[in-house]
Motif scaffolding. Structure first.
Motif, short mmCIF file in Angstrom:
data_model
loop_
_atom_site.label_atom_id
_atom_site.label_comp_id
_atom_site.label_asym_id
_atom_site.label_seq_id
_atom_site.Cartn_x
_atom_site.Cartn_y
_atom_site.Cartn_z
N GLU A 193 14.74 -4.03 19.11
CA GLU A 193 14.79 -2.58 18.95
C GLU A 193 14.49 -1.87 20.27
O GLU A 193 15.09 -0.84 20.58
CB GLU A 193 13.82 -2.13 17.86
CG GLU A 193 14.30 -2.41 16.45
CD GLU A 193 15.56 -1.63 16.10
OE1 GLU A 193 15.57 -0.39 16.29
OE2 GLU A 193 16.54 -2.26 15.64
N ALA B 51 17.60 -2.31 22.46
CA ALA B 51 18.67 -1.45 21.95
C ALA B 51 18.37 0.01 22.25
O ALA B 51 19.27 0.80 22.55
CB ALA B 51 18.85 -1.67 20.45
N GLY B 52 17.09 0.39 22.18
CA GLY B 52 16.71 1.77 22.50
C GLY B 52 16.98 2.11 23.94
O GLY B 52 17.43 3.23 24.26
N ARG B 53 16.71 1.16 24.85
CA ARG B 53 17.00 1.41 26.27
C ARG B 53 18.49 1.61 26.49
O ARG B 53 18.91 2.52 27.23
CB ARG B 53 16.51 0.23 27.12
CG ARG B 53 15.00 0.05 27.16
CD ARG B 53 14.62 -1.08 28.11
NE ARG B 53 13.20 -1.39 28.05
CZ ARG B 53 12.57 -2.25 28.84
NH1 ARG B 53 13.25 -2.90 29.76
NH2 ARG B 53 11.28 -2.48 28.71
N LEU B 54 19.30 0.77 25.87
CA LEU B 54 20.75 0.91 26.02
C LEU B 54 21.25 2.17 25.34
O LEU B 54 22.09 2.89 25.89
CB LEU B 54 21.45 -0.32 25.45
CG LEU B 54 22.99 -0.30 25.47
CD1 LEU B 54 23.51 -0.14 26.90
CD2 LEU B 54 23.54 -1.58 24.83
N ALA B 55 20.72 2.48 24.17
CA ALA B 55 21.15 3.68 23.43
C ALA B 55 20.89 4.94 24.24
O ALA B 55 21.67 5.90 24.17
CB ALA B 55 20.46 3.75 22.08
N ALA C 154 22.51 -0.83 19.49
CA ALA C 154 22.47 0.37 20.33
C ALA C 154 23.60 1.33 19.96
O ALA C 154 23.41 2.55 19.95
CB ALA C 154 22.56 -0.02 21.81
#
Length: 265
Positions: A98, A101-105, A140
């Motif tokens: 998570e 994915a948050g960094r990429l999002a 993401a």
């Protein structure tokens, strides 16, 4: 014009599966961004930064990419042994999904990405970081509301032909042939085939920009040294197509699409 973001595991991965597609998108006026999960280093980052990230930026410039982002993780390595994390950052495979994915999002939202390029469910040939790119990329895209996800891959019949060519040319390649037979994707599942022959010279130059990998002692270094020396027309014949599977598309599309900005009908 659209924005396409290619999410890759390591510096140099951007060339093999998506280099021509990114160069073509940039030449057509689209905004192109590359995000890498790792810096390609197994140990602590030396003073002056990660050399492979500098090579990635040189490669990206040749492809026409406007922005390069590193998510901040270390290479997880390939093989039976998973080494402890270096002292300054986590290995990508150990990252909280998570959080990654948050960094990429965050980048996806900032860029207003229309198309995300990731990896197939096998991570191509099964590298643990590549498998995690598939998982993190899909999550993401959900978080950021990216409308389309295309997963870069190679048809298995093409992989088989390339492996045969490597054997015929007696190029030393330290890969187990058995896993390769089930790697990547069946031809029937391919949704997009992109003709990138016009960008063969640029793709080859981008590969050559990864000097440490070409001149190093890695498993595929002997192959890379051959590839960067062959004439552009031959390079284009070998690597003039790039393939994708559209996430969540029908398992057997009726028509294969030739443009990543066109969804499967």
């Amino acid at each position: 014009m659209a924005t396409v973001l290619a999410f890759h595991a390591h510096p140099d991965d951007e060339v093999f599966l998506t280099g021509g597609t990114l160069a073509r998108a940039a030449a057509e006026g689209h905004r192109v961004v590359i995000v890498v999960a790792t810096d390609g280093l197994m140990d602590a980052v030396p003073d002056g930064g990660a050399p492979r990230l500098a090579e990635l930026r040189a490669s990206a410039a040749l492809l026409g990419v406007q922005r390069v982002v590193h998510l901040g993780y270390a290479d997880s390595g390939h093989g039976a042994v998973l080494y402890p994390d270096p002292p300054d950052r986590a290995r990508f495979v150990r990252a909280d999904p998570e959080e990654a994915a948050g960094r990429l999002a965050a980048v996806l939202r900032e860029e207003g990405v229309n198309v995300l390029l990731g990896y197939d469910a096998r991570g191509g040939y099964g590298h643990r970081d590549h498998v995690k790119v598939h998982e993190v990329g899909r999550r993401a895209a959900e978080l950021a509301g990216v409308p389309r996800v295309l997963e870069a891959t190679i048809p298995r019949d093409v992989v088989a032909r390339l492996m045969k060519l490597v054997r015929v040319l007696r190029i030393p390649l330290r890969l187990d042939a058995d896993p390769v037979r089930t790697a990547y994707t069946s031809r029937a599942a391919i949704t997009h085939t992109v003709d990138v022959r016009r960008f063969a010279a640029r793709k080859r130059a981008a590969l050559a920009a990864h000097r440490s990998q070409v001149s190093g002692t890695g498993r595929i270094a002997p192959v890379l040294r051959v590839l960067v020396r062959i004439p552009a027309p031959v390079f284009g014949w070998l690597f003039g197509r790039e393939w994708f599977v559209e996430a969540y598309a029908a398992p057997a599309p009726s028509d294969v699409v030739a443009d990543i900005f066109r969804p499967v009908s």
